[in-house]
Design an enzyme around this catalytic site. Structure first.
Site, PDB file in Angstrom:
ATOM      1  N   ASP A 187      69.398 -17.495   8.744  1.00 30.80           N
ATOM      2  CA  ASP A 187      68.707 -16.227   8.938  1.00 30.80           C
ATOM      3  C   ASP A 187      69.605 -15.016   9.160  1.00 30.80           C
ATOM      4  O   ASP A 187      69.181 -14.019   9.741  1.00 30.80           O
ATOM      5  CB  ASP A 187      67.778 -16.379  10.150  1.00 30.80           C
ATOM      6  CG  ASP A 187      68.516 -16.915  11.372  1.00 30.80           C
ATOM      7  OD1 ASP A 187      69.747 -16.763  11.423  1.00 30.80           O
ATOM      8  OD2 ASP A 187      67.856 -17.489  12.263  1.00 30.80           O
TER       9      ASP A 187
ATOM     10  N   GLU B 234      67.921 -24.993   6.562  1.00 33.98           N
ATOM     11  CA  GLU B 234      67.345 -24.569   7.860  1.00 33.98           C
ATOM     12  C   GLU B 234      66.183 -23.602   7.604  1.00 33.98           C
ATOM     13  O   GLU B 234      66.132 -22.480   8.128  1.00 33.98           O
ATOM     14  CB  GLU B 234      68.389 -23.952   8.800  1.00 33.98           C
ATOM     15  CG  GLU B 234      67.934 -23.940  10.254  1.00 33.98           C
ATOM     16  CD  GLU B 234      68.968 -23.365  11.222  1.00 33.98           C
ATOM     17  OE1 GLU B 234      69.003 -22.156  11.439  1.00 33.98           O
ATOM     18  OE2 GLU B 234      69.758 -24.176  11.766  1.00 33.98           O
TER      19      GLU B 234
ATOM     20  N   GLU C 249      66.810 -11.611  12.551  1.00 33.59           N
ATOM     21  CA  GLU C 249      66.762 -12.962  11.973  1.00 33.59           C
ATOM     22  C   GLU C 249      65.368 -13.417  11.550  1.00 33.59           C
ATOM     23  O   GLU C 249      65.204 -14.078  10.523  1.00 33.59           O
ATOM     24  CB  GLU C 249      67.359 -13.979  12.954  1.00 33.59           C
ATOM     25  CG  GLU C 249      68.873 -13.859  13.163  1.00 33.59           C
ATOM     26  CD  GLU C 249      69.270 -12.793  14.176  1.00 33.59           C
ATOM     27  OE1 GLU C 249      68.373 -12.152  14.768  1.00 33.59           O
ATOM     28  OE2 GLU C 249      70.481 -12.582  14.375  1.00 33.59           O
TER      29      GLU C 249
ATOM     30  N   HIS D 117      74.922 -13.568  22.725  1.00 35.60           N
ATOM     31  CA  HIS D 117      75.345 -12.599  21.707  1.00 35.60           C
ATOM     32  C   HIS D 117      74.213 -11.891  20.965  1.00 35.60           C
ATOM     33  O   HIS D 117      74.470 -10.987  20.168  1.00 35.60           O
ATOM     34  CB  HIS D 117      76.217 -13.302  20.654  1.00 35.60           C
ATOM     35  CG  HIS D 117      75.422 -14.185  19.744  1.00 35.60           C
ATOM     36  ND1 HIS D 117      75.098 -15.470  20.077  1.00 35.60           N
ATOM     37  CD2 HIS D 117      74.873 -13.961  18.529  1.00 35.60           C
ATOM     38  CE1 HIS D 117      74.394 -16.012  19.100  1.00 35.60           C
ATOM     39  NE2 HIS D 117      74.231 -15.114  18.152  1.00 35.60           N
TER      40      HIS D 117
ATOM     41  N   ARG E 273      71.426  -9.666  19.226  1.00 40.15           N
ATOM     42  CA  ARG E 273      71.222  -8.207  19.176  1.00 40.15           C
ATOM     43  C   ARG E 273      70.046  -7.752  20.026  1.00 40.15           C
ATOM     44  O   ARG E 273      70.101  -6.695  20.641  1.00 40.15           O
ATOM     45  CB  ARG E 273      70.949  -7.765  17.732  1.00 40.15           C
ATOM     46  CG  ARG E 273      72.203  -7.449  16.984  1.00 40.15           C
ATOM     47  CD  ARG E 273      71.938  -7.283  15.500  1.00 40.15           C
ATOM     48  NE  ARG E 273      73.161  -7.601  14.799  1.00 40.15           N
ATOM     49  CZ  ARG E 273      73.997  -6.700  14.309  1.00 40.15           C
ATOM     50  NH1 ARG E 273      73.735  -5.428  14.397  1.00 40.15           N
ATOM     51  NH2 ARG E 273      75.108  -7.083  13.709  1.00 40.15           N
TER      52      ARG E 273
ATOM     53  N   HIS F 176      81.844 -14.081  22.515  1.00 35.12           N
ATOM     54  CA  HIS F 176      81.711 -13.671  21.106  1.00 35.12           C
ATOM     55  C   HIS F 176      82.575 -12.422  20.873  1.00 35.12           C
ATOM     56  O   HIS F 176      82.703 -11.579  21.768  1.00 35.12           O
ATOM     57  CB  HIS F 176      80.229 -13.353  20.877  1.00 35.12           C
ATOM     58  CG  HIS F 176      79.833 -13.163  19.447  1.00 35.12           C
ATOM     59  ND1 HIS F 176      80.242 -12.090  18.694  1.00 35.12           N
ATOM     60  CD2 HIS F 176      79.042 -13.892  18.630  1.00 35.12           C
ATOM     61  CE1 HIS F 176      79.721 -12.165  17.480  1.00 35.12           C
ATOM     62  NE2 HIS F 176      78.991 -13.258  17.413  1.00 35.12           N
TER      63      HIS F 176
HETATM   64  C1  UD1 Z   1      75.586 -12.564  13.428  1.00 33.98           C
HETATM   65  C2  UD1 Z   1      74.177 -12.815  12.901  1.00 33.98           C
HETATM   66  C3  UD1 Z   1      73.368 -13.627  13.908  1.00 33.98           C
HETATM   67  C4  UD1 Z   1      74.111 -14.878  14.326  1.00 33.98           C
HETATM   68  C5  UD1 Z   1      75.506 -14.508  14.808  1.00 33.98           C
HETATM   69  C6  UD1 Z   1      76.283 -15.774  15.118  1.00 33.98           C
HETATM   70  C7  UD1 Z   1      73.253 -11.003  11.519  1.00 33.98           C
HETATM   71  C8  UD1 Z   1      72.514  -9.732  11.506  1.00 33.98           C
HETATM   72  N1  UD1 Z   1      73.498 -11.533  12.719  1.00 33.98           N
HETATM   73  O1  UD1 Z   1      75.458 -11.728  14.588  1.00 33.98           O
HETATM   74  O2  UD1 Z   1      72.141 -14.001  13.319  1.00 33.98           O
HETATM   75  O3  UD1 Z   1      73.399 -15.490  15.377  1.00 33.98           O
HETATM   76  O4  UD1 Z   1      76.191 -13.800  13.774  1.00 33.98           O
HETATM   77  O5  UD1 Z   1      77.407 -15.512  15.858  1.00 33.98           O
HETATM   78  O6  UD1 Z   1      73.590 -11.504  10.483  1.00 33.98           O
HETATM   79  N2  UD1 Z   1      83.357  -9.872  15.048  1.00 33.98           N
HETATM   80  C9  UD1 Z   1      84.720  -9.964  14.972  1.00 33.98           C
HETATM   81  N3  UD1 Z   1      85.262 -11.127  14.519  1.00 33.98           N
HETATM   82  C10 UD1 Z   1      84.505 -12.189  14.137  1.00 33.98           C
HETATM   83  C11 UD1 Z   1      83.125 -12.077  14.227  1.00 33.98           C
HETATM   84  C12 UD1 Z   1      82.553 -10.904  14.670  1.00 33.98           C
HETATM   85  O7  UD1 Z   1      85.448  -9.047  15.306  1.00 33.98           O
HETATM   86  O8  UD1 Z   1      85.060 -13.221  13.750  1.00 33.98           O
HETATM   87  C13 UD1 Z   1      82.776  -8.611  15.523  1.00 33.98           C
HETATM   88  C14 UD1 Z   1      82.795  -7.521  14.471  1.00 33.98           C
HETATM   89  O9  UD1 Z   1      83.204  -6.352  15.110  1.00 33.98           O
HETATM   90  C15 UD1 Z   1      81.349  -7.363  14.090  1.00 33.98           C
HETATM   91  C16 UD1 Z   1      80.612  -7.779  15.359  1.00 33.98           C
HETATM   92  O10 UD1 Z   1      81.423  -8.804  15.894  1.00 33.98           O
HETATM   93  O11 UD1 Z   1      81.076  -6.050  13.718  1.00 33.98           O
HETATM   94  C17 UD1 Z   1      79.218  -8.286  15.175  1.00 33.98           C
HETATM   95  O12 UD1 Z   1      79.187  -9.179  14.088  1.00 33.98           O
HETATM   96  P1  UD1 Z   1      77.896  -9.232  13.114  1.00 33.98           P
HETATM   97  O13 UD1 Z   1      78.133 -10.238  12.059  1.00 33.98           O
HETATM   98  O14 UD1 Z   1      77.506  -7.864  12.692  1.00 33.98           O
HETATM   99  O15 UD1 Z   1      76.729  -9.710  14.081  1.00 33.98           O
HETATM  100  P2  UD1 Z   1      76.663 -10.870  15.141  1.00 33.98           P
HETATM  101  O16 UD1 Z   1      76.189 -10.277  16.403  1.00 33.98           O
HETATM  102  O17 UD1 Z   1      77.913 -11.655  15.133  1.00 33.98           O
HETATM  103  N1  UDP Z   2      80.337 -22.202  18.826  1.00 31.79           N
HETATM  104  C1  UDP Z   2      81.698 -22.349  18.665  1.00 31.79           C
HETATM  105  N2  UDP Z   2      82.544 -21.675  19.508  1.00 31.79           N
HETATM  106  C2  UDP Z   2      82.104 -20.868  20.486  1.00 31.79           C
HETATM  107  C3  UDP Z   2      80.690 -20.698  20.634  1.00 31.79           C
HETATM  108  C4  UDP Z   2      79.836 -21.372  19.769  1.00 31.79           C
HETATM  109  O1  UDP Z   2      82.144 -23.089  17.807  1.00 31.79           O
HETATM  110  O2  UDP Z   2      82.920 -20.299  21.208  1.00 31.79           O
HETATM  111  C5  UDP Z   2      79.447 -22.940  17.916  1.00 31.79           C
HETATM  112  C6  UDP Z   2      78.316 -23.706  18.555  1.00 31.79           C
HETATM  113  O3  UDP Z   2      78.731 -25.001  18.940  1.00 31.79           O
HETATM  114  C7  UDP Z   2      77.281 -23.719  17.454  1.00 31.79           C
HETATM  115  C8  UDP Z   2      77.486 -22.379  16.764  1.00 31.79           C
HETATM  116  O4  UDP Z   2      78.792 -21.960  17.108  1.00 31.79           O
HETATM  117  O5  UDP Z   2      77.533 -24.724  16.497  1.00 31.79           O
HETATM  118  C9  UDP Z   2      76.475 -21.368  17.227  1.00 31.79           C
HETATM  119  O6  UDP Z   2      76.855 -20.117  16.815  1.00 31.79           O
HETATM  120  P1  UDP Z   2      76.342 -18.786  17.471  1.00 31.79           P
HETATM  121  O7  UDP Z   2      75.921 -19.040  18.874  1.00 31.79           O
HETATM  122  O8  UDP Z   2      77.385 -17.761  17.226  1.00 31.79           O
HETATM  123  O9  UDP Z   2      75.093 -18.397  16.542  1.00 31.79           O
HETATM  124  P2  UDP Z   2      73.557 -18.836  16.512  1.00 31.79           P
HETATM  125  O10 UDP Z   2      73.476 -20.319  16.490  1.00 31.79           O
HETATM  126  O11 UDP Z   2      72.893 -18.222  17.691  1.00 31.79           O
HETATM  127  O12 UDP Z   2      73.066 -18.206  15.253  1.00 31.79           O
END
Ligand code: UD1
Ligand code: UDP
Length: 384
Positions: A98, A120, A134, A210, A212, A244
């Site tokens: 999602d 999923e 999502e 984490h 939104r 995160h």
């Molecule tokens: C995204 C997904 C969410 C999922 C989550 C898992 C969307 C809208 N949201 O949210 O569904 O649950 O990922 O973690 O698709 N960033 C880094 N390095 C990384 C990853 C992220 O710096 O490796 C920072 C970046 O600044 C980025 C911010 O995190 O702009 C947010 O990342 P983004 O992918 O926009 O949304 P998430 O909150 O991670």
């Molecule tokens: N996870 C990870 N390292 C972390 C936190 C989470 O590998 O520091 C793994 C966790 O075990 C799970 C997945 O990331 O498999 C979940 O991701 P996240 O919570 O970012 O996203 P969501 O599942 O809420 O979309």
């Protein structure tokens, strides 16, 4: 007969963890020509997963930038994928869950009239704005997809209620397949803090947050409850919180939780470290979707830091409870589990409503069935 060209697309950490075993399954099977494309909506958090599972994508759109908006992520994916699809012309594109990557990839495949498989599929809260974005992403992908791989029977029923009944398979969640490859009794962490924790003498609580829709006041409430828990149970409880990399989350966590001896704010863990940490922990406090699926399989109670969940199966099984986002409610529910052995024992039992470790096998078989390469549909996953 020609091999089926199947392209797996993902961009964030959870998609990668849940698609990794499927990429491996497709690579193993002679019927498929497997391609992997990452959008890199996440960068560091994606790359560690690719390393652990030894996946080298053929295409990498490398779209991540700090604080980019949903529109930017979506448009960059659409433009990048158009080129990739024109280059490969897959028979089927597989997307997961999602995220913005998921939605944009499905939309881009639709524009090119390429068949879409949704892994999923069928999770719903029924609230368009929660989780945001999502719930809408997965609903729209449900309309776009030709094949729907539902983790559970309840997910299948959600799709049926929307009139989606063709190409639907109940497979279990691929995250349980992944978990089977990472958890080991003799595991040694590369994060030294985790090797030094007293898992036998202390209650080690794993925390993540984490979402939104939790930005702002809900996150403030959550962080306050965590601080109060750490202070109230000093000497008994250790909170381990891999934060995160989102700047919004980093700010919220560090501003409330820095300088507490029994709170360990650490970098995001690799998937295998996270799975082994949960396996040794006392319980989990989280707003993550993936953790709500993994912890029950490991017999760990979960308090969900959200007002609702699209994963009701473990709530029904009694191992997950919705704590909401009020600081006082979270504190009360966590305290009960810390103090009452009976309350804890009532939740700490391993259940597996989300899978039996064979989801990828069923998905690969489902694809072959859809394309007429085998005559029998795979047996559906049934939770015991
Ligand atoms: C995204 C997904 C969410 C999922 C989550 C898992 C969307 C809208 N949201 O949210 O569904 O649950 O990922 O973690 O698709 N960033 C880094 N390095 C990384 C990853 C992220 O710096 O490796 C920072 C970046 O600044 C980025 C911010 O995190 O702009 C947010 O990342 P983004 O992918 O926009 O949304 P998430 O909150 O991670
Ligand atoms: N996870 C990870 N390292 C972390 C936190 C989470 O590998 O520091 C793994 C966790 O075990 C799970 C997945 O990331 O498999 C979940 O991701 P996240 O919570 O970012 O996203 P969501 O599942 O809420 O979309």
């Amino acid at each position: 007969m020609d091999k089926l060209k199947v392209m797996t697309i993902f961009g964030t950490r959870p998609e990668a963890i849940k698609m990794a075993p499927l990429v491996k399954e497709l690579e193993r099977r002679p019927e498929f020509e497997s391609y992997c494309c990452v959008t890199a909506q996440h960068r560091q958090m994606l790359d560690t997963v690719l390393d652990i599972f030894r996946i080298v994508p053929q295409f990498d759109l490398d779209i991540m930038e700090a604080r980019q908006t949903l529109s930017t992520i979506t448009s960059k994916c659409l433009l990048g994928l158009e080129e990739v699809f024109q280059h490969v012309r897959p028979d089927l594109v597989l997307v997961h869950g999602d995220t913005s990557t998921t939605f944009a990839s499905a939309l881009s495949a639709f524009y090119q009239k390429i068949s879409i498989g949704h892994v999923e599929a069928g999770l719903r809260t029924g609230d368009k704005y929660s989780p945001f974005p999502e719930e809408m992403n997965r609903s729209l992908v449900g309309r776009l997809a030709d094949l729907h791989f539902c983790p559970t029977e309840a997910n299948r029923r959600n799709l049926a209620a929307e009139g989606i009944t063709r190409g639907v398979f109940v497979t279990g969640n691929t995250v349980i397949d992944a978990l089977g490859t990472t958890v080991r009794k003799d595991y040694r962490f590369s994060t030294e803090t985790l090797n030094q924790l007293d898992y036998a003498g202390k209650k080690v609580i794993v925390v993540t947050c984490h979402r939104r829709e939790n930005y702002g006041e809900p996150m403030r409430q959550i962080m306050t409850a965590l601080r109060e828990l750490a202070q109230a149970y000093q000497g008994q409880v250790e909170l381990v919180y891999p934060v995160h990399l989102s700047p919004v989350v980093q700010e919220a966590a560090h501003s409330h939780l820095d300088r507490l001896d029994n709170v360990h704010l650490i970098d995001p863990l690799t998937a295998d470290e996270m799975h082994n940490l949960m396996a040794r922990s006392y319980m989990v406090l989280t707003d993550s979707g993936g953790l709500q699926e993994e912890a029950p399989a490991l017999g760990k109670p979960v308090l969900v830091l959200r007002r609702e969940t699209e994963r009701p199966e473990a709530v029904e099984a009694g191992t997950v409870r919705i704590a909401g986002t009020s600081g006082s409610d979270i504190f009360k529910m966590a305290s009960e589990l810390i103090e009452s052995p009976a309350a804890y024992a009532g939740m700490a039992h391993a259940v597996n409503p989300y899978g039996d470790g064979k989801a990828c096998h069923r998905i690969a078989d489902g694809i072959l069935y859809y394309f007429g390469r085998v005559s029998r549909s795979p047996e559906m996953f049934q939770s015991r």
